[in-house]
Write an enzyme that holds these catalytic residues in place. Sequence first.
Site, PDB file in Angstrom:
ATOM      1  N   ARG A  47       0.859  -1.176   0.000  1.00  0.00           N
ATOM      2  CA  ARG A  47       0.000   0.000   0.000  1.00  0.00           C
ATOM      3  C   ARG A  47       0.895   1.225   0.000  1.00  0.00           C
ATOM      4  O   ARG A  47       2.110   1.117   0.099  1.00  0.00           O
ATOM      5  CB  ARG A  47      -1.006  -0.005   1.168  1.00  0.00           C
ATOM      6  CG  ARG A  47      -0.606  -0.622   2.471  1.00  0.00           C
ATOM      7  CD  ARG A  47       0.511   0.057   3.187  1.00  0.00           C
ATOM      8  NE  ARG A  47       0.271   1.482   3.360  1.00  0.00           N
ATOM      9  CZ  ARG A  47       1.195   2.389   3.615  1.00  0.00           C
ATOM     10  NH1 ARG A  47       2.476   2.011   3.706  1.00  0.00           N
ATOM     11  NH2 ARG A  47       0.922   3.649   3.758  1.00  0.00           N
ATOM     12  N   GLY A  48       0.257   2.408  -0.088  1.00  0.00           N
ATOM     13  CA  GLY A  48       1.035   3.639  -0.251  1.00  0.00           C
ATOM     14  C   GLY A  48       1.080   3.940  -1.746  1.00  0.00           C
ATOM     15  O   GLY A  48       1.366   3.039  -2.549  1.00  0.00           O
ATOM     16  N   ALA A  49       0.797   5.191  -2.103  1.00  0.00           N
ATOM     17  CA  ALA A  49       0.572   5.533  -3.511  1.00  0.00           C
ATOM     18  C   ALA A  49       1.730   5.133  -4.437  1.00  0.00           C
ATOM     19  O   ALA A  49       1.521   4.418  -5.425  1.00  0.00           O
ATOM     20  CB  ALA A  49       0.244   7.021  -3.619  1.00  0.00           C
ATOM     21  N   ARG A  88      -7.476  -0.242  -6.678  1.00  0.00           N
ATOM     22  CA  ARG A  88      -7.723   0.864  -5.737  1.00  0.00           C
ATOM     23  C   ARG A  88      -7.938   2.138  -6.570  1.00  0.00           C
ATOM     24  O   ARG A  88      -7.170   2.412  -7.478  1.00  0.00           O
ATOM     25  CB  ARG A  88      -6.541   1.033  -4.755  1.00  0.00           C
ATOM     26  CG  ARG A  88      -6.374  -0.175  -3.838  1.00  0.00           C
ATOM     27  CD  ARG A  88      -5.442   0.124  -2.678  1.00  0.00           C
ATOM     28  NE  ARG A  88      -6.078   0.954  -1.672  1.00  0.00           N
ATOM     29  CZ  ARG A  88      -5.430   1.470  -0.629  1.00  0.00           C
ATOM     30  NH1 ARG A  88      -4.143   1.261  -0.475  1.00  0.00           N
ATOM     31  NH2 ARG A  88      -6.072   2.213   0.251  1.00  0.00           N
ATOM     32  N   GLN A 194      -1.795   2.297  10.032  1.00  0.00           N
ATOM     33  CA  GLN A 194      -0.511   2.429   9.319  1.00  0.00           C
ATOM     34  C   GLN A 194       0.498   3.235  10.148  1.00  0.00           C
ATOM     35  O   GLN A 194       1.704   3.044  10.015  1.00  0.00           O
ATOM     36  CB  GLN A 194      -0.709   3.126   7.967  1.00  0.00           C
ATOM     37  CG  GLN A 194      -1.452   2.309   6.931  1.00  0.00           C
ATOM     38  CD  GLN A 194      -2.935   2.630   6.927  1.00  0.00           C
ATOM     39  OE1 GLN A 194      -3.513   2.949   7.960  1.00  0.00           O
ATOM     40  NE2 GLN A 194      -3.559   2.537   5.782  1.00  0.00           N
ATOM     41  N   ASP A 235      -2.014  10.927  -1.807  1.00  0.00           N
ATOM     42  CA  ASP A 235      -2.378   9.927  -2.821  1.00  0.00           C
ATOM     43  C   ASP A 235      -2.656  10.578  -4.150  1.00  0.00           C
ATOM     44  O   ASP A 235      -2.628   9.922  -5.197  1.00  0.00           O
ATOM     45  CB  ASP A 235      -3.591   9.128  -2.352  1.00  0.00           C
ATOM     46  CG  ASP A 235      -3.135   8.140  -1.307  1.00  0.00           C
ATOM     47  OD1 ASP A 235      -2.934   8.559  -0.158  1.00  0.00           O
ATOM     48  OD2 ASP A 235      -2.910   6.971  -1.668  1.00  0.00           O
ATOM     49  N   ASN A 246      -5.528  12.582   0.681  1.00  0.00           N
ATOM     50  CA  ASN A 246      -4.633  11.726   1.474  1.00  0.00           C
ATOM     51  C   ASN A 246      -5.477  10.939   2.472  1.00  0.00           C
ATOM     52  O   ASN A 246      -6.704  11.074   2.524  1.00  0.00           O
ATOM     53  CB  ASN A 246      -3.567  12.587   2.170  1.00  0.00           C
ATOM     54  CG  ASN A 246      -2.455  11.739   2.763  1.00  0.00           C
ATOM     55  OD1 ASN A 246      -1.955  10.819   2.118  1.00  0.00           O
ATOM     56  ND2 ASN A 246      -2.062  12.000   3.999  1.00  0.00           N
ATOM     57  N   LYS A 247      -4.800  10.131   3.271  1.00  0.00           N
ATOM     58  CA  LYS A 247      -5.459   9.232   4.214  1.00  0.00           C
ATOM     59  C   LYS A 247      -6.522   9.953   5.034  1.00  0.00           C
ATOM     60  O   LYS A 247      -6.306  11.067   5.504  1.00  0.00           O
ATOM     61  CB  LYS A 247      -4.384   8.624   5.130  1.00  0.00           C
ATOM     62  CG  LYS A 247      -4.859   7.647   6.168  1.00  0.00           C
ATOM     63  CD  LYS A 247      -5.716   6.530   5.643  1.00  0.00           C
ATOM     64  CE  LYS A 247      -5.088   5.706   4.541  1.00  0.00           C
ATOM     65  NZ  LYS A 247      -6.080   4.833   3.845  1.00  0.00           N
TER      66      LYS A 247
HETATM   67  O1  MRU Z   1      -4.448   3.324   2.299  1.00  0.00           O
HETATM   68  P1  MRU Z   1      -2.952   3.504   2.189  1.00  0.00           P
HETATM   69  O2  MRU Z   1      -2.188   2.921   3.321  1.00  0.00           O
HETATM   70  O3  MRU Z   1      -2.448   3.061   0.844  1.00  0.00           O
HETATM   71  O4  MRU Z   1      -2.770   5.084   2.255  1.00  0.00           O
HETATM   72  C1  MRU Z   1      -1.505   5.643   2.188  1.00  0.00           C
HETATM   73  C2  MRU Z   1      -1.488   7.094   2.369  1.00  0.00           C
HETATM   74  O5  MRU Z   1      -2.508   7.719   2.576  1.00  0.00           O
HETATM   75  C3  MRU Z   1      -0.175   7.792   2.202  1.00  0.00           C
HETATM   76  O6  MRU Z   1      -0.155   8.972   2.924  1.00  0.00           O
HETATM   77  C4  MRU Z   1       0.011   8.148   0.725  1.00  0.00           C
HETATM   78  O7  MRU Z   1      -0.194   7.045  -0.098  1.00  0.00           O
HETATM   79  C5  MRU Z   1       1.359   8.714   0.468  1.00  0.00           C
HETATM   80  S1  MRU Z   1       2.595   7.473   0.488  1.00  0.00           S
HETATM   81  C6  MRU Z   1       4.088   8.150   0.110  1.00  0.00           C
END
Ligand code: MRU
Length: 344
Positions: A47-49, A88, A194, A235, A246-247
């Site tokens: 996970r993470g963009a 996603r 996370q 994201d 973002n999250k």
């Molecule tokens: O749902 P996730 O864990 O994929 O969400 C991740 C985030 O919101 C991060 O802040 C974002 O992807 C930036 S990662 C460098």
Amino acid sequence: MQEPKTLYWEGGTLYILDQRLLPHREKYLRCTSYRQVARAIKDMAVRGAPAIGVAAAYGLVLAARGGAKPDKTLEKVRKAAEALRSTRPTAVNLFWAIDRMVSVADWAVSKGLDLYQALLQEANRLMEQDVETNKRIGEYGARLIPDGATVMTYCNAGALATAGYGTAIGVIRAAVEGGKKLSVLVPETRPRLQGARLTAFELSRLGIPYRIITDNMAAMLMSRGQVSCIVVGADRVLARTGHVINKIGTLSLAISARYFNVPLYVAAPLSSIDFESTPEMVKIEERGEEEVLRVAGKLIAPKGSRAVNLAFDITPPELVTSIITEWGVYEPSGLASLRRYSTT
Ligand code: MRU
């Protein structure tokens, strides 16, 4: 202690660190098909963009493997691209990486080149570029962090969310590597934790002092002057309007930060910048209710309870101090000029 790789390619196989098991177990998923990669992205093993973009790129390499006829293989790659796109919906890096890979596939076939080799080279390039990009973001961002600061971050925008080094955590680690003494506040980030699981894991490996807080403590700490600044990842950042996606919870942090005069920085590579969309056009992922109703697999609410589970929120540009990119530090309203660096 060395930090584990988020993902790596070896002997025709993609290995993905299963982040659902962290911080207690470091186990890699062996992916030999694009379907396995799609599953790993959907279920958030990776996970993470930026990390899901790179994983999807290798997913397309796997789709091209063993194909003898270029046209048939290209068809398979296109089908895999559609499957990976549907894993996603919010992080734009996923679509950016897939688009880049599909155009390389078209180009390779038109030139009569080996499709598999061309895609593998491009995926390797994406992976290497992501780490370099994050280091550059770190360099720019570190200048904004005062020595002795208490920095709040959110979710996990570290090495685990990328191919390595991290974006928001990249800024923190670059400041520390530059000799600044920092401590980090880590909101746990319900519902998938996370922050408590992954950011804390990374910071402990890096030897950077941190304390975990529950998400609802953030405003109180800001009101007491105990937060010097906030650095988060993204994201998707909308170049046309300056909105930051973002999250879920980032918006609440941003509102509190503005009220208590705490600067909010967003660390985002060019691959997270969407030059086309307006906020209404962005699909905010809604995940299963179980993620909210259960903690570590255990039901915490009365049986039969319903829940809402929005995975991301949208922060308006007026609440964001600046956006840190690999091309420098920008005001949210000034991102359109970055288009000249864009490769898609
Ligand atoms: O749902 P996730 O864990 O994929 O969400 C991740 C985030 O919101 C991060 O802040 C974002 O992807 C930036 S990662 C460098």
